[in-house]
Design a protein around this motif. Sequence first.
Motif, mmCIF file in Angstrom:
data_model
loop_
_atom_site.group_PDB
_atom_site.id
_atom_site.type_symbol
_atom_site.label_atom_id
_atom_site.label_comp_id
_atom_site.label_asym_id
_atom_site.label_seq_id
_atom_site.Cartn_x
_atom_site.Cartn_y
_atom_site.Cartn_z
ATOM 1 N N LEU A 210 -4.045 -9.856 -24.555
ATOM 2 C CA LEU A 210 -4.097 -8.844 -25.605
ATOM 3 C C LEU A 210 -4.946 -7.648 -25.196
ATOM 4 O O LEU A 210 -6.029 -7.805 -24.618
ATOM 5 N N TYR A 211 -4.431 -6.455 -25.484
ATOM 6 C CA TYR A 211 -5.224 -5.224 -25.476
ATOM 7 C C TYR A 211 -5.180 -4.685 -26.891
ATOM 8 O O TYR A 211 -4.093 -4.556 -27.477
ATOM 9 N N ALA A 212 -6.343 -4.359 -27.467
ATOM 10 C CA ALA A 212 -6.384 -3.828 -28.830
ATOM 11 C C ALA A 212 -7.261 -2.583 -28.846
ATOM 12 O O ALA A 212 -8.474 -2.673 -28.643
ATOM 13 N N GLY A 213 -6.643 -1.436 -29.049
ATOM 14 C CA GLY A 213 -7.409 -0.188 -29.064
ATOM 15 C C GLY A 213 -6.480 1.000 -28.978
ATOM 16 O O GLY A 213 -5.264 0.868 -28.795
ATOM 17 N N ARG A 214 -7.073 2.165 -29.107
ATOM 18 C CA ARG A 214 -6.275 3.396 -29.023
ATOM 19 C C ARG A 214 -5.722 3.574 -27.604
ATOM 20 O O ARG A 214 -6.347 3.169 -26.631
ATOM 21 N N ILE A 215 -4.554 4.204 -27.523
ATOM 22 C CA ILE A 215 -3.959 4.503 -26.218
ATOM 23 C C ILE A 215 -4.369 5.918 -25.847
ATOM 24 O O ILE A 215 -3.751 6.909 -26.265
ATOM 25 N N GLN A 216 -5.457 5.998 -25.096
ATOM 26 C CA GLN A 216 -6.004 7.264 -24.623
ATOM 27 C C GLN A 216 -6.794 6.979 -23.353
ATOM 28 O O GLN A 216 -7.202 5.830 -23.113
ATOM 29 N N SER A 282 -5.915 -11.948 -36.274
ATOM 30 C CA SER A 282 -5.016 -13.067 -35.981
ATOM 31 C C SER A 282 -4.527 -13.011 -34.537
ATOM 32 O O SER A 282 -4.431 -14.040 -33.853
ATOM 33 N N LEU A 283 -4.208 -11.809 -34.061
ATOM 34 C CA LEU A 283 -3.782 -11.657 -32.663
ATOM 35 C C LEU A 283 -4.885 -12.116 -31.716
ATOM 36 O O LEU A 283 -4.619 -12.774 -30.700
ATOM 37 N N MET A 284 -6.131 -11.781 -32.044
ATOM 38 C CA MET A 284 -7.265 -12.216 -31.227
ATOM 39 C C MET A 284 -7.395 -13.737 -31.232
ATOM 40 O O MET A 284 -7.612 -14.361 -30.191
ATOM 41 N N ALA A 289 -6.574 -14.415 -23.941
ATOM 42 C CA ALA A 289 -7.758 -13.585 -23.671
ATOM 43 C C ALA A 289 -7.470 -12.175 -24.143
ATOM 44 O O ALA A 289 -6.317 -11.736 -24.187
ATOM 45 N N ILE A 290 -8.527 -11.447 -24.488
ATOM 46 C CA ILE A 290 -8.421 -10.018 -24.764
ATOM 47 C C ILE A 290 -9.063 -9.285 -23.594
ATOM 48 O O ILE A 290 -10.063 -9.742 -23.031
ATOM 49 N N ILE A 291 -8.481 -8.165 -23.208
ATOM 50 C CA ILE A 291 -8.998 -7.369 -22.104
ATOM 51 C C ILE A 291 -9.644 -6.111 -22.682
ATOM 52 O O ILE A 291 -9.014 -5.387 -23.463
ATOM 53 N N ILE A 292 -10.892 -5.843 -22.301
ATOM 54 C CA ILE A 292 -11.611 -4.636 -22.720
ATOM 55 C C ILE A 292 -11.795 -3.769 -21.473
ATOM 56 O O ILE A 292 -12.776 -3.911 -20.739
ATOM 57 N N PRO A 293 -10.835 -2.850 -21.191
ATOM 58 C CA PRO A 293 -10.871 -2.127 -19.925
ATOM 59 C C PRO A 293 -11.490 -0.723 -20.002
ATOM 60 O O PRO A 293 -11.359 0.065 -19.077
ATOM 61 N N SER A 294 -12.172 -0.398 -21.107
ATOM 62 C CA SER A 294 -12.710 0.948 -21.303
ATOM 63 C C SER A 294 -13.583 1.378 -20.133
ATOM 64 O O SER A 294 -14.348 0.581 -19.581
#
Length: 398
Positions: A210-216, A282-284, A289-294
């Motif tokens: 999962l990736y959760a965040g703005r696409i920027q 729920s997705l989390m 795993a969730i990826i935080i690539p900021s």
Amino acid sequence: MNHNKINALYILSSTNTFGGASKAITSLLSGLMAKGVSPTVVLPGKDGLYEELAKIGATVYYAPVRPNVYPKCKGLKNIILYIPRLLYWHALNAYSCKRIAGYIKDKHIDIIHTNVSIMDIGHDIAKRFGIPHIFHIREYADKDFNIKYFPGKEAYHRMFTSTGNYSICITKDIRKHHKLESTPSSRVIYDGVCPIGSVKTNNAKERYFLYAGRIQPGKGLLPLVKAYTEYVSKSGGPNPVPLYVAGETTDAAYCQNIRQHIAAHGINEHIKFLGPRTDVASLMQHALAIIIPSEFEGFGFCMTEAMFNGCLVVGHNTGGTKEQFDNGVELSGKEIGLRYDTEGQLTDHLCKIAGSQQQVFQETIATAADVVSRLYSVEVSVNNVYNYYIEILNNENN
């Protein structure tokens, strides 16, 4: 000085309900109201957060406030509109300043709290009325959003520390970045993400990343997609673990670059764009795993939220993401997620997670949940902010 009731004015920069700053201020206001704080909130629109805050009982007003930053200067259109935008934003803020002054002149406001660092209108109003003001510094500005303060960073830093101004920094690294480490009027107070007792760790996992965040650009989705592309190549099988992307697109050109990369490498069927979602928790809970690539996350609200929801975190070892990992090691003596510094390391983590049984990471997930419930609960954050209000008001009245 003991305040049974505090009348506070909040200046917010957005009505978006999905961002970490918006989620944090909503839970903060609910908690502060329970302690006797009476909030008056100014928002730049009448949708989204405006409606949510009105529902919890806050007094909400509209004024077309704008950040005090330089406009974008990328592309011909933005270059042509650069000076008109700058002048227009300043005109809107001058108008908003008068409008807000009219709202509050009879409200006996004790303190003004601006929810981000990139707006100075709260400072101007506070100075006019002789009221203490707080900058809630949530961003590096330059490193995370490529934002430039107007008229300059040095002028803003002088304003942060001027008489009557106080600051709340959401991480130690952000405080250091803004050179406030030795400033007595500055505090580090982490955001409150979820209530104590809301941890969910016994979740049945499904087969997706999962990736959760703005696409920027600053949020790092393109480097994640590149690392994921390499994972698909290394997986060797017909059914690699898919990547779900949940979040709104705020930079169309950047999103197009990502889609072109996906198409060029033939992995369209493995990446699913979900758009903005209201069921991110729920997705989390069900993701592998969730990826935080900021590139440089200010605090990493999404990271902490994932840990509250029993989700393994893979995070870029920079900024607020690194600080949360470091806090976890300091508090528990263990890593609370999987860090990476390069795309290659991220690929290796994806391969390891995809090829492992779920129980391999259960201890890490449980340790992370314990750490975030101790450090980043709504209750802890509310208490810290409320106590800081009392300290400020006592200081101002002595």
